[in-house]
Enzyme design. Sequence first.
Site, PDB file in Angstrom:
ATOM      1  N   HIS A 154       0.839  -1.201   0.000  1.00 38.06           N
ATOM      2  CA  HIS A 154       0.000   0.000   0.000  1.00 38.06           C
ATOM      3  C   HIS A 154       0.873   1.250   0.000  1.00 38.06           C
ATOM      4  CE1 HIS A 154      -3.438   2.595   0.895  1.00 38.06           C
ATOM      5  NE2 HIS A 154      -2.629   3.242   1.701  1.00 38.06           N
ATOM      6  N   ASP A 207     -15.180   2.135   8.084  1.00 34.83           N
ATOM      7  CA  ASP A 207     -14.217   3.092   7.541  1.00 34.83           C
ATOM      8  C   ASP A 207     -14.853   3.945   6.450  1.00 34.83           C
ATOM      9  OD1 ASP A 207     -11.542   4.224   6.942  1.00 34.83           O
ATOM     10  OD2 ASP A 207     -11.859   3.178   5.056  1.00 34.83           O
ATOM     11  N   ARG A 259     -15.355  12.354   7.856  1.00 29.82           N
ATOM     12  CA  ARG A 259     -14.113  13.097   8.063  1.00 29.82           C
ATOM     13  C   ARG A 259     -13.863  14.074   6.932  1.00 29.82           C
ATOM     14  NH1 ARG A 259      -9.974   8.664   8.033  1.00 29.82           N
ATOM     15  NH2 ARG A 259      -8.479  10.363   8.199  1.00 29.82           N
ATOM     16  N   SER A 301      -7.797   3.937   9.223  1.00 31.15           N
ATOM     17  CA  SER A 301      -8.490   3.827   7.943  1.00 31.15           C
ATOM     18  C   SER A 301      -7.733   2.900   7.001  1.00 31.15           C
ATOM     19  CB  SER A 301      -8.639   5.215   7.316  1.00 31.15           C
ATOM     20  OG  SER A 301      -9.216   5.139   6.030  1.00 31.15           O
ATOM     21  N   LYS A 325      -8.704  -1.754   6.374  1.00 25.39           N
ATOM     22  CA  LYS A 325      -8.957  -2.414   5.085  1.00 25.39           C
ATOM     23  C   LYS A 325      -7.928  -3.505   4.823  1.00 25.39           C
ATOM     24  CE  LYS A 325      -9.184   1.582   2.817  1.00 25.39           C
ATOM     25  NZ  LYS A 325      -9.451   2.693   3.758  1.00 25.39           N
TER      26      LYS A 325
END
Length: 441
Positions: free
Chosen positions: A82, A161, A168, A183, A187
């Site tokens: 990621h 989320d 947010r 967040s 995931k």
Amino acid sequence: MQAVEIIQKKRNGDALTTEEINWLVEQYTHEHIPDYQMAAWLMAVCWRGMDDRETSDLTLAMARSGEQLRVCERLKPVVDKHSTGGVGDKVTLAVAPLVAACGVAVAKMTGRGLGHTGGTVDKLESISGLRTALTREEFLSILQEHGLVLAGQSAELAPADGKMYALRDVTATVESIPLIAASIMSKKLAVGASHLLLDVKVGAGAFMKTREAAHELARIMVEIGQRAGLYTEAAVTAMEQPLGRAVGNALEVAEAIAILRGEGPADVSQLCRHEAAELLVMTGSAPTREEAERRVQEAIESGRALAKLAEVCEAQGGDPQQIEQPERLPRAPVISMLTAPCSGYIAAIHAERVGLAAMRLGAGRFRKGDPIDHRTGLLLQAKVGDYLQAGDPLVEMHARSEEECAALRQELLACYRWSETPVQSGPLIYEILTPSQKGAS
């Protein structure tokens, strides 16, 4: 329990219990807590923060709020990678097939771009017919058969989320490191890989603008992974200037293909090889860094890495010929060259401004849901440290009209800073954080 009591407790700077956090997330996911109370709690977190245990508890509660794929029960090892996002960041497009070609499965759920940072899903959808919206069964089947899947984020994974992030976004509570970490990691835990490599970008083109903030975000996410039993490492990497030369969806796919052929720009190629080798070492698939780098190089030279990308694109409905022949990717109708306004060394290229310029050509979204034009973008002809004569090629603009190019020229020139004396570009990788060290250079 009462939501107002939990809001008040966090507002006063007290740590919440695991039970309080679990209750809050569960009740909000099932719409038993209204948005206005959750918004108040999010603002309290922004002001007061959360300790590592609270952040881990929040992450786990969010991960458990919906479906969990548990991909490591099907294949092991299976890795995830990621990036926190940047300009010209096409690393996932190259690293994922490169690692899969070395025999390690990669399960990747990724997002769309918002703002000046591009999204991997948008880049993948430059390929004709390719589907990124996959069912759970399709995701697992493609992963098992091909050792690689590249999908969009599922609404069923970590739905807490999705609800909290939407809130947010409109309550000025995005820039909280505990909330960002929860967040991202919720995931990742819901996908259920055995190993995770995080690329935390820092600099003008990243969401993290300082090394200190990037280090803290990376540290917390590694800590969350360790607490949850997911082996996690994080690299803090530079995003002062765009990564590579291509900025824009189809252009970045073409550059990823060049990387897999061993022909990509030096900076992004170096980062892709480093991250691919790191994943092989992390999983124990290569005993040493030297052996990992040798296997990565062999996967490129043999053509297996490029073939793996074409294979998974076809499995997801895409046209594999566009991977084998990238000139068949979508192409903008107008290509215009911006030239250097003076002679000298490029001292800096402001990544965020370059990303915004590409957005104005149609390559990104100013608002969620905006359409994008996969054909458009920018190709940088030179990078920091390069010397140019006045009139030399600087940026190739891929646009829908000559008028768009003309309107963008001054904005693009303002992205550059020049020097009369030689300039050295900074390091690409600042530090690597591991579960045992949490901060090794």
